[in-house]
Design an enzyme around this catalytic site. Sequence first.
Site, mmCIF file in Angstrom:
data_model
loop_
_atom_site.group_PDB
_atom_site.id
_atom_site.type_symbol
_atom_site.label_atom_id
_atom_site.label_comp_id
_atom_site.label_asym_id
_atom_site.label_seq_id
_atom_site.Cartn_x
_atom_site.Cartn_y
_atom_site.Cartn_z
ATOM 1 C CG ASP A 82 -0.278 -0.329 2.522
ATOM 2 O OD1 ASP A 82 0.964 -0.323 2.561
ATOM 3 O OD2 ASP A 82 -0.977 -0.581 3.509
ATOM 4 C CG ASN A 104 -8.615 -1.028 12.325
ATOM 5 O OD1 ASN A 104 -7.733 -1.707 11.825
ATOM 6 N ND2 ASN A 104 -9.049 0.091 11.766
ATOM 7 C CG HIS A 107 -5.754 -1.772 8.983
ATOM 8 N ND1 HIS A 107 -5.870 -0.560 9.628
ATOM 9 C CD2 HIS A 107 -4.425 -1.926 8.752
ATOM 10 C CE1 HIS A 107 -4.686 -0.022 9.770
ATOM 11 N NE2 HIS A 107 -3.782 -0.832 9.250
ATOM 12 C CD GLU A 131 -8.581 1.502 7.863
ATOM 13 O OE1 GLU A 131 -8.572 0.608 8.729
ATOM 14 O OE2 GLU A 131 -7.998 2.585 8.014
HETATM 15 C C1 GLP Z 1 -0.459 0.702 8.555
HETATM 16 C C2 GLP Z 1 -0.133 -0.150 7.330
HETATM 17 C C3 GLP Z 1 -0.345 -1.612 7.607
HETATM 18 C C4 GLP Z 1 0.298 -1.984 8.922
HETATM 19 C C5 GLP Z 1 -0.387 -1.247 10.041
HETATM 20 C C6 GLP Z 1 0.165 -1.585 11.415
HETATM 21 O O1 GLP Z 1 -1.737 1.222 8.569
HETATM 22 N N1 GLP Z 1 -0.887 0.217 6.191
HETATM 23 O O2 GLP Z 1 0.195 -2.368 6.528
HETATM 24 O O3 GLP Z 1 0.200 -3.363 9.129
HETATM 25 O O4 GLP Z 1 -0.236 0.127 9.829
HETATM 26 O O5 GLP Z 1 1.285 -0.815 11.686
HETATM 27 P P1 GLP Z 1 2.310 -1.076 12.831
HETATM 28 O O6 GLP Z 1 3.092 -2.266 12.433
HETATM 29 O O7 GLP Z 1 3.149 0.175 12.882
HETATM 30 O O8 GLP Z 1 1.529 -1.278 14.074
#
Ligand code: GLP
Length: 263
Positions: A82, A151, A153, A158
């Site tokens: 993404d 959440n 995702h 989402e």
């Molecule tokens: C972002 C990314 C996700 C990632 C998530 C969790 O929103 N788009 O791909 O898994 O955050 O992030 P973190 O690993 O910093 O908790």
Amino acid sequence: MEKNAVWYTNGKGNNVKVLVCKDYDTLSKKAAGILAGIVNVKPNAILGLATGSSPVGTYKELIKLNQEGLLDFSAVRTYNLDEYYPLDPSNDQSYHYFMNDNLFDHVNIDKNNVHVPDGNAPDMNKACESYEAMLNEVGGVDIQVLGIGGNGHIGFNEPTDTFVGPTHVVELTESTIKANSRFFEKIEDVPTKAISMGIASIMKAKKILLVANGTGKADAIAKTLEGPITPWVPASILQLHPDVTIIVDEAAASGLKEYKPAE
Ligand code: GLP
């Protein structure tokens, strides 16, 4: 000998393998070991990569292996999950920048083999279509690395009332904007949109490797593994994938009720 990592099972013989590690360091080494194993047997492997803080330790381990001469990225191709929209790839908050900074700039990868959705495309829908077409052309990645949002995702898929299949434009939720604002100067700077691989794009991967650490992920991990399959917990779809490995630390595993250490 002290056990640093223990496989967990729910005894139902499903395809999700869960490895609970004593700490983040162990988790990162285990995840990097799986990725390195794939590249070592298939030097031109196609890796699906993720951003966020969770895989940073994994990328550090991969860099170490590369610098020690134990892992060669020269033929590896990568596709990232993404990217924020709109955001120029040179912006230090972009996922392009993140990947260069946390992995690509430190290993012998050919940057022509690196793909991240275009957060600066004049036509977002076209950008999504061409990214999906590229994924189809390669026939799915060999392994997809995932983090998970608090959440539930994955990528930027989402929670909502329907699973979205292909790469698409996403309106980020308040909770994600808030969670990700820690990387920006102020919350107003967080883009409200993103381009993300969809659920079908992710499920096309031959293998999935999800990493999560900390109590903030415990609820999402429990719902992913033990809850119903629902678009309100996007990661719950992984219960249907034939080859998923979830590597967590003890804190992120703390909400699991059905999964117990394997005998
Ligand atoms: C972002 C990314 C996700 C990632 C998530 C969790 O929103 N788009 O791909 O898994 O955050 O992030 P973190 O690993 O910093 O908790």
